[in-house]
Write an enzyme that holds these catalytic residues in place. Structure first.
Site, PDB file in Angstrom:
ATOM      1  N   GLY A 190     -11.490  11.466 -16.803  1.00  0.00           N
ATOM      2  CA  GLY A 190     -11.041  11.929 -15.495  1.00  0.00           C
ATOM      3  C   GLY A 190      -9.554  12.281 -15.453  1.00  0.00           C
ATOM      4  O   GLY A 190      -9.126  13.055 -14.598  1.00  0.00           O
ATOM      5  N   GLU A 220     -16.258  10.468 -22.475  1.00  0.00           N
ATOM      6  CA  GLU A 220     -17.324   9.893 -21.639  1.00  0.00           C
ATOM      7  C   GLU A 220     -18.594   9.560 -22.402  1.00  0.00           C
ATOM      8  O   GLU A 220     -19.244   8.552 -22.106  1.00  0.00           O
ATOM      9  CB  GLU A 220     -17.662  10.842 -20.479  1.00  0.00           C
ATOM     10  CG  GLU A 220     -16.624  10.867 -19.368  1.00  0.00           C
ATOM     11  CD  GLU A 220     -15.525  11.887 -19.606  1.00  0.00           C
ATOM     12  OE1 GLU A 220     -15.421  12.414 -20.738  1.00  0.00           O
ATOM     13  OE2 GLU A 220     -14.762  12.157 -18.669  1.00  0.00           O
TER      14      GLU A 220
HETATM   15  N1  CAA Z   1     -10.644   2.250 -16.633  1.00  0.00           N
HETATM   16  C1  CAA Z   1     -10.294   0.990 -16.354  1.00  0.00           C
HETATM   17  N2  CAA Z   1      -9.366   0.331 -17.071  1.00  0.00           N
HETATM   18  C2  CAA Z   1      -8.780   0.977 -18.103  1.00  0.00           C
HETATM   19  C3  CAA Z   1      -9.119   2.295 -18.424  1.00  0.00           C
HETATM   20  C4  CAA Z   1     -10.099   2.947 -17.639  1.00  0.00           C
HETATM   21  N3  CAA Z   1     -10.466   4.227 -17.855  1.00  0.00           N
HETATM   22  N4  CAA Z   1      -8.399   2.674 -19.499  1.00  0.00           N
HETATM   23  C5  CAA Z   1      -7.626   1.632 -19.809  1.00  0.00           C
HETATM   24  N5  CAA Z   1      -7.853   0.598 -18.964  1.00  0.00           N
HETATM   25  C6  CAA Z   1      -7.219  -0.723 -18.962  1.00  0.00           C
HETATM   26  C7  CAA Z   1      -7.775  -1.599 -20.072  1.00  0.00           C
HETATM   27  O1  CAA Z   1      -8.987  -2.190 -19.646  1.00  0.00           O
HETATM   28  C8  CAA Z   1      -6.674  -2.585 -20.252  1.00  0.00           C
HETATM   29  O2  CAA Z   1      -6.733  -3.514 -19.207  1.00  0.00           O
HETATM   30  P1  CAA Z   1      -6.564  -5.095 -19.549  1.00  0.00           P
HETATM   31  O3  CAA Z   1      -5.146  -5.216 -20.026  1.00  0.00           O
HETATM   32  O4  CAA Z   1      -6.790  -5.747 -18.219  1.00  0.00           O
HETATM   33  O5  CAA Z   1      -7.567  -5.432 -20.606  1.00  0.00           O
HETATM   34  C9  CAA Z   1      -5.428  -1.730 -20.004  1.00  0.00           C
HETATM   35  O6  CAA Z   1      -5.856  -0.585 -19.267  1.00  0.00           O
HETATM   36  C10 CAA Z   1      -4.760  -1.243 -21.260  1.00  0.00           C
HETATM   37  O7  CAA Z   1      -5.733  -0.583 -22.056  1.00  0.00           O
HETATM   38  P2  CAA Z   1      -6.063  -0.983 -23.584  1.00  0.00           P
HETATM   39  O8  CAA Z   1      -5.786  -2.419 -23.804  1.00  0.00           O
HETATM   40  O9  CAA Z   1      -7.420  -0.483 -23.896  1.00  0.00           O
HETATM   41  O10 CAA Z   1      -4.940  -0.125 -24.322  1.00  0.00           O
HETATM   42  P3  CAA Z   1      -5.008   0.496 -25.797  1.00  0.00           P
HETATM   43  O11 CAA Z   1      -3.659   0.989 -26.106  1.00  0.00           O
HETATM   44  O12 CAA Z   1      -5.680  -0.452 -26.732  1.00  0.00           O
HETATM   45  O13 CAA Z   1      -6.008   1.766 -25.661  1.00  0.00           O
HETATM   46  C11 CAA Z   1      -6.912   3.739 -24.605  1.00  0.00           C
HETATM   47  C12 CAA Z   1      -5.660   2.839 -24.833  1.00  0.00           C
HETATM   48  C13 CAA Z   1      -7.322   4.387 -25.921  1.00  0.00           C
HETATM   49  C14 CAA Z   1      -6.521   4.782 -23.598  1.00  0.00           C
HETATM   50  C15 CAA Z   1      -8.059   2.840 -24.081  1.00  0.00           C
HETATM   51  O14 CAA Z   1      -7.586   2.089 -22.970  1.00  0.00           O
HETATM   52  C16 CAA Z   1      -9.275   3.601 -23.640  1.00  0.00           C
HETATM   53  O15 CAA Z   1     -10.050   4.042 -24.464  1.00  0.00           O
HETATM   54  N6  CAA Z   1      -9.471   3.739 -22.290  1.00  0.00           N
HETATM   55  C17 CAA Z   1     -10.662   4.324 -21.731  1.00  0.00           C
HETATM   56  C18 CAA Z   1     -10.655   5.827 -21.883  1.00  0.00           C
HETATM   57  C19 CAA Z   1     -11.946   6.403 -21.347  1.00  0.00           C
HETATM   58  O16 CAA Z   1     -13.019   6.123 -21.817  1.00  0.00           O
HETATM   59  N7  CAA Z   1     -11.814   7.255 -20.299  1.00  0.00           N
HETATM   60  C20 CAA Z   1     -12.973   7.842 -19.672  1.00  0.00           C
HETATM   61  C21 CAA Z   1     -13.385   7.012 -18.498  1.00  0.00           C
HETATM   62  S1  CAA Z   1     -14.904   7.575 -17.762  1.00  0.00           S
HETATM   63  C22 CAA Z   1     -14.452   8.937 -16.881  1.00  0.00           C
HETATM   64  O17 CAA Z   1     -13.317   9.318 -16.799  1.00  0.00           O
HETATM   65  C23 CAA Z   1     -15.597   9.625 -16.175  1.00  0.00           C
HETATM   66  C24 CAA Z   1     -15.228  10.920 -15.572  1.00  0.00           C
HETATM   67  O18 CAA Z   1     -15.256  11.962 -16.196  1.00  0.00           O
HETATM   68  C25 CAA Z   1     -14.835  10.993 -14.173  1.00  0.00           C
END
Ligand code: CAA
Length: 266
Positions: A116, A139
């Site tokens: 997103g 996603e």
């Molecule tokens: N939603 C909720 N929380 C999130 C988040 C998300 N999309 N992305 C990161 N966070 C949170 C993590 O849960 C973490 O929280 P805590 O400290 O409470 O555990 C915090 O942010 C820091 O993240 P990481 O510890 O994971 O940080 P990292 O440096 O190890 O990794 C990252 C960074 C690669 C961006 C990883 O956070 C990640 O893969 N995030 C998710 C990305 C993702 O899948 N996005 C798509 C979401 S679905 C979507 O967007 C649908 C749509 O099209 C509308």
């Protein structure tokens, strides 16, 4: 409540003709929880009321690690299919408000623009990015698909082949690759130079006829993805509208009289 929970997730600041919309949820990498989407919608509704006082909007993520790391996965987890669809529609509403704003909107990406987050950036008029940025639609790794416009706007931005590759693999690309693909309009070494560059771009836009910029944006947004014949008609209608403005009479007269134009915004 902690100070972080109490803080508004979206801030709008004005610096002259520039408005800066900051998504401020750094502990969750600025993930778009429903309240963040609601606050973004409100911010862009208010900016629409500002008229020509705001000539350009920068969208930034707070915290220095992410623009936006996607929709909030924690908030998505319990949703029914119908509630999932409603969340998708909320994301699309924010995108529609950005696209309907007359003032150009520049996504200023510094860090992760995923899911997103990339979709929010794609709804903006163009993307500036620092070298420390990453782009992707991860996603499918969650069993989802892009829900805020990624299947629509990413292929328009980078072509169908790369869009499919990115969406099917969930792979991330860096800023240089994104720039080469046409996803990123300009790349900067750091956040400060990016924001300075974006402000300078808004100043440059602000020197032009406000009406013409607004008509151009309207035509570009409406024509995107429509068949050539429809798009051409949209352009003709916009071109006609430009002829109706005082600014067009002033702009061409100033050129012919070899002087600077004095645009008045109508
Ligand atoms: N939603 C909720 N929380 C999130 C988040 C998300 N999309 N992305 C990161 N966070 C949170 C993590 O849960 C973490 O929280 P805590 O400290 O409470 O555990 C915090 O942010 C820091 O993240 P990481 O510890 O994971 O940080 P990292 O440096 O190890 O990794 C990252 C960074 C690669 C961006 C990883 O956070 C990640 O893969 N995030 C998710 C990305 C993702 O899948 N996005 C798509 C979401 S679905 C979507 O967007 C649908 C749509 O099209 C509308």
């Amino acid at each position: 409540t902690t100070p972080d929970a109490a803080a508004p997730p979206v801030r709008v600041e004005r610096e002259g003709v520039v408005a800066i919309v900051t998504i401020d949820r750094p502990k969750a990498l600025n993930a778009l929880a429903p309240e963040v989407l609601g606050a973004l919608a409100e911010a862009f509704e208010e900016l629409a009321q500002a008229g020509d006082a705001v000539r350009g909007v920068l969208v930034v993520g707070a915290g220095g690690r992410a623009f936006v790391a996607g929709a909030d996965i924690r908030a998505l987890a319990p949703l029914t299919p119908e509630e999932g669809a409603a969340t998708g529609r909320l994301g699309h509403r924010v995108a529609a408000l950005i696209e309907s704003l007359s003032a150009p909107v520049i996504a200023c990406v510094d860090g992760f623009a995923l899911g997103g987050g990339l979709e929010l950036a794609l709804a903006c008029d163009f993307i500036y990015a620092t070298d420390a940025s990453w782009f992707g639609q991860p996603e499918v790794r969650l069993g989802l698909i892009p829900g805020f416009g990624g299947t629509v706007r990413l292929p328009r931005a980078v072509g169908l082949a790369l869009a499919k590759e990115l969406i099917y693999t969930g792979r991330r690309i860096d800023a240089a690759t994104a720039e080469a693909a046409g996803l990123v309009a300009r790349r900067f070494p750091d956040r400060e130079s990016m924001l300075a560059g974006a402000r300078a771009t808004v100043e440059e836009i602000a020197a032009n006829a406000w009406t013409a910029v607004g008509i151009a944006k309207r035509v570009l947004v409406a024509a995107s993805g429509t068949p050539t014949a429809t798009a051409v008609e949209l352009e003709v209608a916009g071109f006609e509208d430009a002829f109706r403005t005082d600014d067009m009479r002033e702009g061409v007269a100033a050129f012919l009289e070899k002087r600077e134009p004095g645009f008045r915004g109508h």
